[in-house]
Design a protein around this motif. Structure first.
Motif, PDB file in Angstrom:
ATOM      1  N   ALA A 343     -39.139  -3.363  -6.671  1.00 59.39           N
ATOM      2  CA  ALA A 343     -39.720  -2.102  -6.207  1.00 59.39           C
ATOM      3  C   ALA A 343     -39.024  -1.960  -4.895  1.00 59.39           C
ATOM      4  O   ALA A 343     -38.778  -2.964  -3.876  1.00 59.39           O
ATOM      5  N   VAL A 344     -38.730  -0.734  -4.543  1.00 59.22           N
ATOM      6  CA  VAL A 344     -37.811  -0.259  -3.507  1.00 59.22           C
ATOM      7  C   VAL A 344     -38.540   0.945  -2.903  1.00 59.22           C
ATOM      8  O   VAL A 344     -38.724   2.067  -3.580  1.00 59.22           O
ATOM      9  N   THR A 345     -38.579   1.022  -1.595  1.00 61.98           N
ATOM     10  CA  THR A 345     -39.283   2.252  -1.098  1.00 61.98           C
ATOM     11  C   THR A 345     -38.121   2.986  -0.341  1.00 61.98           C
ATOM     12  O   THR A 345     -37.254   2.591   0.250  1.00 61.98           O
ATOM     13  N   LEU A 346     -38.172   4.383  -0.894  1.00 66.70           N
ATOM     14  CA  LEU A 346     -37.122   5.278  -0.367  1.00 66.70           C
ATOM     15  C   LEU A 346     -37.452   6.544   0.175  1.00 66.70           C
ATOM     16  O   LEU A 346     -38.806   6.841  -0.120  1.00 66.70           O
ATOM     17  N   PRO A 347     -36.588   7.222   0.904  1.00 66.85           N
ATOM     18  CA  PRO A 347     -37.029   8.857   1.213  1.00 66.85           C
ATOM     19  C   PRO A 347     -37.383   9.454  -0.192  1.00 66.85           C
ATOM     20  O   PRO A 347     -36.773   8.987  -1.019  1.00 66.85           O
ATOM     21  N   THR A 348     -38.227  10.462  -0.280  1.00 67.79           N
ATOM     22  CA  THR A 348     -38.283  11.357  -1.082  1.00 67.79           C
ATOM     23  C   THR A 348     -36.993  11.993  -1.534  1.00 67.79           C
ATOM     24  O   THR A 348     -37.098  12.383  -2.619  1.00 67.79           O
ATOM     25  N   ILE A 349     -36.372  12.214  -0.445  1.00 64.49           N
ATOM     26  CA  ILE A 349     -34.996  12.789  -0.878  1.00 64.49           C
ATOM     27  C   ILE A 349     -34.004  11.770  -0.446  1.00 64.49           C
ATOM     28  O   ILE A 349     -33.736  11.847   0.794  1.00 64.49           O
ATOM     29  N   PHE A 350     -33.435  11.228  -1.386  1.00 63.56           N
ATOM     30  CA  PHE A 350     -32.214  10.096  -1.313  1.00 63.56           C
ATOM     31  C   PHE A 350     -31.049  10.437  -2.028  1.00 63.56           C
ATOM     32  O   PHE A 350     -30.947  11.129  -2.720  1.00 63.56           O
ATOM     33  N   GLY A 351     -29.984   9.682  -1.302  1.00 66.70           N
ATOM     34  CA  GLY A 351     -28.517  10.172  -2.004  1.00 66.70           C
ATOM     35  C   GLY A 351     -28.529   8.948  -2.882  1.00 66.70           C
ATOM     36  O   GLY A 351     -29.023   7.749  -2.858  1.00 66.70           O
ATOM     37  N   HIS A 352     -27.492   9.190  -3.914  1.00 67.06           N
ATOM     38  CA  HIS A 352     -27.281   8.118  -4.985  1.00 67.06           C
ATOM     39  C   HIS A 352     -26.703   6.757  -4.342  1.00 67.06           C
ATOM     40  O   HIS A 352     -27.067   5.660  -5.069  1.00 67.06           O
ATOM     41  N   ARG A 353     -26.127   6.645  -3.317  1.00 62.06           N
ATOM     42  CA  ARG A 353     -25.623   5.586  -2.793  1.00 62.06           C
ATOM     43  C   ARG A 353     -26.720   4.735  -2.265  1.00 62.06           C
ATOM     44  O   ARG A 353     -26.586   3.504  -1.953  1.00 62.06           O
ATOM     45  N   ASP A 354     -27.879   5.262  -2.078  1.00 63.70           N
ATOM     46  CA  ASP A 354     -29.002   4.341  -1.480  1.00 63.70           C
ATOM     47  C   ASP A 354     -29.615   3.644  -2.736  1.00 63.70           C
ATOM     48  O   ASP A 354     -30.398   2.799  -2.306  1.00 63.70           O
ATOM     49  N   VAL A 355     -29.104   3.895  -3.861  1.00 66.60           N
ATOM     50  CA  VAL A 355     -29.712   3.231  -4.979  1.00 66.60           C
ATOM     51  C   VAL A 355     -28.375   2.362  -5.731  1.00 66.60           C
ATOM     52  O   VAL A 355     -28.881   1.580  -6.694  1.00 66.60           O
ATOM     53  N   GLY A 356     -27.230   2.837  -5.568  1.00 68.53           N
ATOM     54  CA  GLY A 356     -26.250   2.523  -6.626  1.00 68.53           C
ATOM     55  C   GLY A 356     -25.084   2.088  -5.665  1.00 68.53           C
ATOM     56  O   GLY A 356     -25.016   2.660  -4.520  1.00 68.53           O
ATOM     57  N   SER A 357     -24.134   1.123  -6.037  1.00 63.18           N
ATOM     58  CA  SER A 357     -22.981   1.037  -5.731  1.00 63.18           C
ATOM     59  C   SER A 357     -21.753   1.893  -5.754  1.00 63.18           C
ATOM     60  O   SER A 357     -20.959   1.852  -6.694  1.00 63.18           O
ATOM     61  N   THR A 358     -21.946   2.726  -4.818  1.00 68.05           N
ATOM     62  CA  THR A 358     -21.123   4.105  -4.915  1.00 68.05           C
ATOM     63  C   THR A 358     -21.029   4.850  -3.680  1.00 68.05           C
ATOM     64  O   THR A 358     -21.919   4.525  -2.772  1.00 68.05           O
ATOM     65  N   THR A 359     -19.968   5.780  -3.383  1.00 64.97           N
ATOM     66  CA  THR A 359     -20.150   6.481  -2.099  1.00 64.97           C
ATOM     67  C   THR A 359     -20.812   7.816  -2.198  1.00 64.97           C
ATOM     68  O   THR A 359     -20.941   8.580  -1.349  1.00 64.97           O
ATOM     69  N   CYS A 360     -21.349   8.329  -3.707  1.00 64.99           N
ATOM     70  CA  CYS A 360     -21.968   9.537  -3.867  1.00 64.99           C
ATOM     71  C   CYS A 360     -23.266   9.643  -2.972  1.00 64.99           C
ATOM     72  O   CYS A 360     -23.888   8.708  -2.949  1.00 64.99           O
ATOM     73  N   PRO A 361     -23.418  10.903  -2.598  1.00 59.70           N
ATOM     74  CA  PRO A 361     -22.851  12.110  -2.598  1.00 59.70           C
ATOM     75  C   PRO A 361     -21.611  12.518  -1.717  1.00 59.70           C
ATOM     76  O   PRO A 361     -21.228  13.651  -1.288  1.00 59.70           O
ATOM     77  N   GLY A 362     -20.940  11.467  -1.246  1.00 57.48           N
ATOM     78  CA  GLY A 362     -19.642  11.531  -0.412  1.00 57.48           C
ATOM     79  C   GLY A 362     -20.227  11.371   0.971  1.00 57.48           C
ATOM     80  O   GLY A 362     -21.435  11.839   1.238  1.00 57.48           O
ATOM     81  N   SER A 363     -19.318  11.193   1.872  1.00 61.13           N
ATOM     82  CA  SER A 363     -19.752  11.073   3.314  1.00 61.13           C
ATOM     83  C   SER A 363     -20.410  12.404   3.948  1.00 61.13           C
ATOM     84  O   SER A 363     -21.310  12.568   4.737  1.00 61.13           O
TER      85      SER A 363
END
Length: 675
Positions: A343-363
């Motif tokens: 279970a992970v608590t996240l902002p309701t608007i988050f970037g892909h990098r917050d949940v995946g090993s990626t740089t998406c959506p870029g810096s």
């Protein structure tokens, strides 16, 4: 009758019909480092060395002569143990020139439940798809830094084809699907980008609700044109649905750099359809992807505004707080940061990098999440729609030159002045400018320019400068706060020298007025109304009495007009509907009627630009395809110069002559990149 810039339909032949466009693909096998296939070879390291891995075996393929393609990707047999690999490609253009080596990121953005594909074993790992433009050769180098070596590697080359509708997709098919706290922005349908539904082999599945939005970028090129976008979407669709085995495009919606919103995943935009956009976190989320690579280039204002608009609409349907947080349970797998069941608590608007090993959506894209959240909150909080977030302004100097005022991609304000001998001078930044919307400008007598803009604090700010002998603004006096909180760009007019009438939409949806009398600012005073656009303001003197004519688009998409006092702010007549409809908002010329004389000719746009006569309703088409409200400069001979942002983000202009009754020449670029 006061001249007003109206946004009206243009009579024209129907545009080309959107049709499904098949995508051609080439699948070139490489096998693996242990067992290369076909023309693949194994070399030591990559051409552009990867630090620390100069001696690592790399799987390579050189195909200098291929059938034409525009998008390239790399796939391999699905294996969650394949994690840390480096993929480098370069392509050859029609002239035989090779591009620089480009590194592709691993794009295991997660697969929505697809039992058919899983049972058939067609799900594959892979890179992100890269839009390269028209190409005729490709080379690939791949090495593994850690984890397992990929097997059954394939180089995928895609030709998305073309269709007449790519250049002119017409108006978005999808509008106002459901009522919500914020209006739905117009969205181009799958049919409009040429989706071939015959390759979609995934039956939509739905979550019980929507809890959050995931922000992505597609990576790839940022130099695409507006006409390229449908082909890019077809390429992504083919790559996701067929090459990766996902059965459909992964994202729920895609937003291009011009601010246009495109339907992605099949199954209903207002629904809870599950996408394939964030590994382990596809359920209960709405995936919005910005078209381009925002790790290497800044985002654009129209794109961020549209991302916020579509998220606000979606959140309004499901009661999601854009400033809050939510708890999601990871599905694990792929590049997910969290194991299945966590279970992970996240902002309701988050970037892909917050949940995946990626740089998406870029810096650059990730840095905009705060702005997106606040804009979504503002849109939902007011429930107000704004059809005119982008616009330009222009004034004419007493010496005859025209100065345009635009908002650059860094949100700064810039001016550009025509030269007496023809052509244009350079763009010049107005000092200390940071705008949160389109500028408004006026020059009452051609000796001074006043600029008003909404600042990052939501209030209006004013600045002015004298126009020198060459018509160039000189010695800006500094920004002065006019206060207030506004939900649209301002409109500004003048009834004579050293006067201003400033109007804007407040947080209540009504128009509010402030006047400068020459010695003091008076206001803010409500003018009432309920509008969905920025206002236009035209100064007028009638029987010695100054007044301002204000126009704006109402909720019925018609232009509504009223008059306000030219001395003490306040309404002098009620709002009345005109016969004109509007798609982008009205705008007037930046001069007082005392200078140019009251006229009956107006100008407007609806995709293409038109003049309209408020008296008899006749229109004169100027053509073109524009993406902002239109700035108008009226010349002493009655001709008109018109300026607007084109679909490519540049400033464009055209002229109209009363003698010929038509545009004197087609739209021509003035340059720059605007938001």
């Amino acid at each position: 009758m006061t001249p007003v810039l109206l946004i009206i339909p243009v009579s024209a032949d129907p545009g080309p019909e959107a049709v499904p466009v098949p995508v051609s693909d080439q699948e070139l096998p490489l096998g693996s480092v242990d067992a290369p296939e076909g023309e693949a070879e194994v070399q030591t390291g990559t051409t552009a060395p990867v630090p620390g891995y100069e001696s690592t075996p790399a799987l390579t393929l050189s195909e200098p002569d291929t059938a034409q393609f525009s998008t390239v990707g790399v796939t391999w047999a699905r294996d969650d143990a394949v994690t840390d690999i480096v993929i480098k490609i370069r392509v050859k253009d029609a002239a035989g020139q090779w591009s620089d080596w480009i590194e592709l990121g691993v794009d295991d953005i997660g697969v929505a439940p697809n039992p058919q594909a899983a049972a058939a074993g067609v799900l594959r790992g892979g890179s992100e798809p890269h839009w390269a433009g028209s190409s005729f050769g490709a080379e690939l180098e791949l090495l593994t830094r850690s984890g397992s070596q990929p097997h059954d590697v394939q180089l995928i080359l895609l030709d998305p084809g073309s269709a007449p509708a790519d250049v002119d997709p017409q108006s978005p098919d999808i509008q106002d699907l459901a009522n919500a706290a914020a209006s739905m922005p117009p969205i181009y349908s799958r049919a409009q980008w040429g989706a071939n539904e015959g390759i979609r082999n995934w039956d939509p599945e739905y979550a019980s609700t929507i809890k959050a939005a995931t922000i992505h970028h597609t990576a790839g090129s940022n130099t695409y044109s507006a006409a390229d976008v449908p082909a890019i979407l077809r390429s992504i669709y083919q790559y996701h649905a067929v090459s990766r085995g996902w059965g459909d495009i992964g994202y729920n919606v895609i937003v291009d750099k011009f601010g246009r919103v495109w339907e992605g995943r099949y199954g209903g935009l207002s629904s809870t359809v599950i996408g394939a956009h964030a590994g382990g976190f596809n359920s209960y989320t709405f995936g919005v992807s910005m078209l381009g690579n925002y790790d290497v280039a800044p985002t654009t204002g129209p794109m961020i505004s549209s991302v916020a608009a579509v998220v606000a609409w979606k959140f309004g349907l499901y009661g999601v707080n854009p400033s809050g947080s939510t708890t999601l349970t990871s599905g694990g797998g792929g590049t997910a940061k969290y194991p299945a069941g966590r279970a992970v608590t996240l902002p309701t608007i988050f970037g892909h990098r917050d949940v995946g090993s990626t740089t998406c959506p870029g810096s650059y894209g990730y840095a905009k999440l705060g702005e997106i959240r606040s804009t979504v909150a503002a849109n939902m909080g007011s429930g107000l729609r704004d059809v005119s977030p982008s616009g330009v302004a222009a004034v004419r100097a007493q010496s005859g030159q025209t100065t345009v005022v635009v908002r650059g991609t860094d949100s700064g304000l810039f001016t550009r002045t025509s030269l007496s001998g023809g052509g244009w001078g350079n763009y010049v930044r107005i000092p200390a400018s940071a705008a949160d919307g389109a500028p408004a400008a006026v020059s009452a007598d051609g000796t001074r320019i006043d600029v008003v803009v909404r600042g990052t604090d939501g209030g209006y700010w004013q600045n002015y400068a004298a126009l020198d002998g060459n018509g160039i603004p000189a010695q800006w006096r500094g920004w002065y706060s006019l206060g207030g909180k506004f939900t649209s760009a301002p409109g500004v007019g003048a009834t004579g020298p050293n006067t201003l009438g400033i109007v804007g939409r407040g947080t209540d949806g009504a128009m509010w007025q402030m006047n400068w009398t020459g010695s003091a600012f008076l206001g803010w005073t409500s003018l009432g109304g309920s509008t969905i656009s920025a206002p236009a303001v035209q100064g007028q003197v009638v029987s010695g009495s100054p007044r301002y004519v204000v126009s704006a688009v109402g909720a019925d998409s018609r232009v509504w007009i009223m008059t306000a006092n030219g001395r003490s702010p306040g309404a002098t007549a009620s709002w009345a509907a005109s016969r004109f409809s509007s798609s982008l908002g009205p705008q007037t010329d930046g001069a007082s009627s005392a200078t140019v004389g009251a006229g009956t000719l107006s100008i407007g746009v609806s995709g293409g630009a038109s003049f309209a006569n408020p008296t008899d309703g006749k229109t004169i088409a100027l053509g073109g395809r524009v993406s902002s409200t239109v700035a108008l400069v009226r010349m002493p001979d009655g001709s008109v110069w018109a300026f607007a942002r084109g679909l490519d983000g540049q400033l464009w202009m055209t002229t109209w002559s009363p003698g010929s009754g038509q545009a004197s020449w087609g739209w021509a670029p003035v340059g720059g990149q605007l938001i």
